[in-house]
Design a protein around this motif. Sequence first.
Motif, PDB file in Angstrom:
ATOM      1  N   THR A   1     -47.591  56.932  -1.670  1.00 47.17           N
ATOM      2  CA  THR A   1     -46.844  57.174  -0.433  1.00 47.17           C
ATOM      3  C   THR A   1     -47.307  58.472   0.219  1.00 47.17           C
ATOM      4  N   CYS A   2     -47.557  59.480  -0.597  1.00 49.31           N
ATOM      5  CA  CYS A   2     -48.073  60.757  -0.066  1.00 49.31           C
ATOM      6  C   CYS A   2     -49.438  60.562   0.578  1.00 49.31           C
TER       7      CYS A   2
ATOM      8  N   SER B   1     -48.963  58.845   3.843  1.00 49.21           N
ATOM      9  CA  SER B   1     -48.416  59.788   4.814  1.00 49.21           C
ATOM     10  C   SER B   1     -49.521  60.669   5.396  1.00 49.21           C
TER      11      SER B   1
ATOM     12  N   LYS C   1     -51.523  58.561   7.720  1.00 48.92           N
ATOM     13  CA  LYS C   1     -50.785  58.373   8.974  1.00 48.92           C
ATOM     14  C   LYS C   1     -50.952  59.570   9.895  1.00 48.92           C
TER      15      LYS C   1
ATOM     16  N   PRO D   1     -43.801  55.144   7.726  1.00 46.29           N
ATOM     17  CA  PRO D   1     -42.557  55.278   6.945  1.00 46.29           C
ATOM     18  C   PRO D   1     -41.937  53.932   6.560  1.00 46.29           C
TER      19      PRO D   1
END
Length: 759
Positions: free
Chosen positions: A427-428, A431, A434, A469
């Motif tokens: 997820t990091c 992110s 993104k 997200p």
Amino acid sequence: MDGWRPERNSVMCPSIQLPNCRGPIKCVHSFWQSILQITTLINHKEKTKKSEKTLQAIQRVGQAVNQAVTRFVTVGETIANENRELKEEMSFACSEARRAGETIAQLTDLSIVEHPDPDGRITIFSDKTGVVKAARLLLSSVTKVLVLADRIVVKQIITSRNKVLATMELLEKVSSFQEFVQIFSQFGNEMVEFAHLTGDRQNDLKSEKKKASMAAARAVLEKCTMMLLTASKTCLRHPDCESARINKEGVFQRMRLALEQVIEIVTDSRPNGEAEMAPISIYSGIKDFKSKVEGLRENLYFLSKENLSTMLEVILEHTEDFTDSAYTSHEHREHILELNNQAKMELEHLVSMWMQAQAQKTKDVMEDLELAILRTCQCITELKRELHNAATTLATDLLKHHSDHMVLKALKIAGAEGNLEAVAEFTCKLSEQKEQLVETCRLLRHVSGTEPLEITCIHAEDTFQVTGPQIMSAAETLALHPTSKIAKENLDVFCEAWESQLSDMSVLLREINDVFEGRRGEKRTYLSLPRPGKHNTNLKTLKPVKLDVEEQGKIAKLGLELRLLTSDVDAESEKWEDQDNELVRHGQTVSSMAYTMYLFTRGEGLLKNTQDLFHQAEVFATAGLKLSSILHAFSNQLEDDDKPLLLLEIEKLVPLSQQLQITSRTPVQGKTAIFTKVDTCIQKTKAIMMILSQVLPICCKLLQKCKAGNGCYRSPPSWRENRIQNVANEDGLDGKSVEAFGVKSLEHHVNNLTFLESK
């Protein structure tokens, strides 16, 4: 015989819409043509006596106007009967239009003349004032009808939006699967109606910027509909899961914003009376700055030095987005800062020369001023190029780096294993990805070059900002419930949306490069269709039938892939020093043919239906066989060591071209069979274009090798002369230029794919 074509993407004349009709009323076009004829008639040099031939022409014009008005009014009256609140106004406007049309017909009627003059000429149309009054009344009343019809369309869109919002509120509150299925079915029907209404409205918009904004909003609604389905199902299956609830709320919020954006566009309004934000594109600032600087040649006094200084300050302020970005390379950052300082110095020198020129207009001073203008413009142009290179290089590297979608794959695996730690780790990484993509979209917006592309950059930025997200929350939900099929499906949907946006960003990058390099709108479109009257003359009456979602997506995706391949071929062709080389010219022609097939998938271009497409495919197949022949002739002139790689690719061309030829000629009937044939034709065309994109660089390198003395042709003169003569003797393979096309979002065209099947 069946035919299929996506709906066209532009309207060339004013149009009105029936409340339950998707297309513009065709009679409007003939009406406006007749109005032009009347205008010409009124403005023509007045002659009291006219020949019988002239008189008959005048009468035909009057009758044509009256007939067109009658058809137009009939449509208006139908609309009036279906909309009570505007019935009185619409009926009155239609009555005025009908009366004006009849008046024009009477004033140009040949039968009113009873006694021609002795010389055979007739004195009529003396009441020119009456015709002018009738024409003015006609235009006034027709304008009223169009305005009223437009109000009805806007009202329909607003009403449709309200229905969608109301149903969305019900969907948010459902607590059982059975209730959800029932309400979602209603929601789907309402979204289809809304898509049709907004699609028609988008076609009628005159502003390219508004068209792009509408396309972006409709793309959000299209993608979010599937997201809403899976996110809601996940929330129902796991009602106590906080990440599932956050995921669902994000979808609903984005859909509401998109719905409001559509209403703002169709009503030409902003929320709370806010003024529309001015574009922040550096390109627009540079364009205005250069225009003002060059304007000093004509008028030394029309501008103050403070104005020029302010304009440059705004441009340089925007370049801080590049220099402050953590993702801009050190080399680009240093060069941008250097050019900024140079631009300031050049402007200071220009202002100095400008002041001198105002004081004394000697030849030497004016020459110095001209030199200062040129140097200032050159510096600002170099800055523009450096900013473009910085943004596009970053975008290219990012797209290449993330093309394998490894982070998404890892998230899916970690979620399915229930590994929360791994999900948090990836997820990091997502992110960070993104943030890189969002920043890149902001920089691309500065160098987009046109307002529609700027809108597309904003849409891409928003999509990455929101979807990132949502993927994270969906992955967390799956990790908490690793055996949940619904949670897995939900994560897949959001990951597909991310991948789709990356693909769209690749197309956007190509379009921005096309604009910067001046290629946009210069794409030649190949016209292979026979002359009017010799093609499709015996077709049965066609009726539109909607393709299902899977078919729509497949055709749109194929069209996009074909577009990318034509760009690749064009780019490889431009690398050749000899643009008259037969292989290059034929490659460009083949690319142009493929491009018309791509335009067909967008509802644009010269191909009207599937019969045109199949005919184009047949001609394309013939060109593929010819290309094979040219490549063989080319290979025969090479040394033996250079042949194998080229021959390997050539051997693939012949069977593909023959298969495409057979497919295009094979008759089929029925919607499914025709769709399959369309799909196969585009697939084969794509495969041939893939080979061409690989062959051109190989041939270019071999040719350069020969010129460098490391290889040679055995008989170049005869090969070249013979092939050029062959091309000269063949008819219909040279391509034909058409007007520039506007690139719009892929999803809009997916919505508008329409199948035409015989009754």
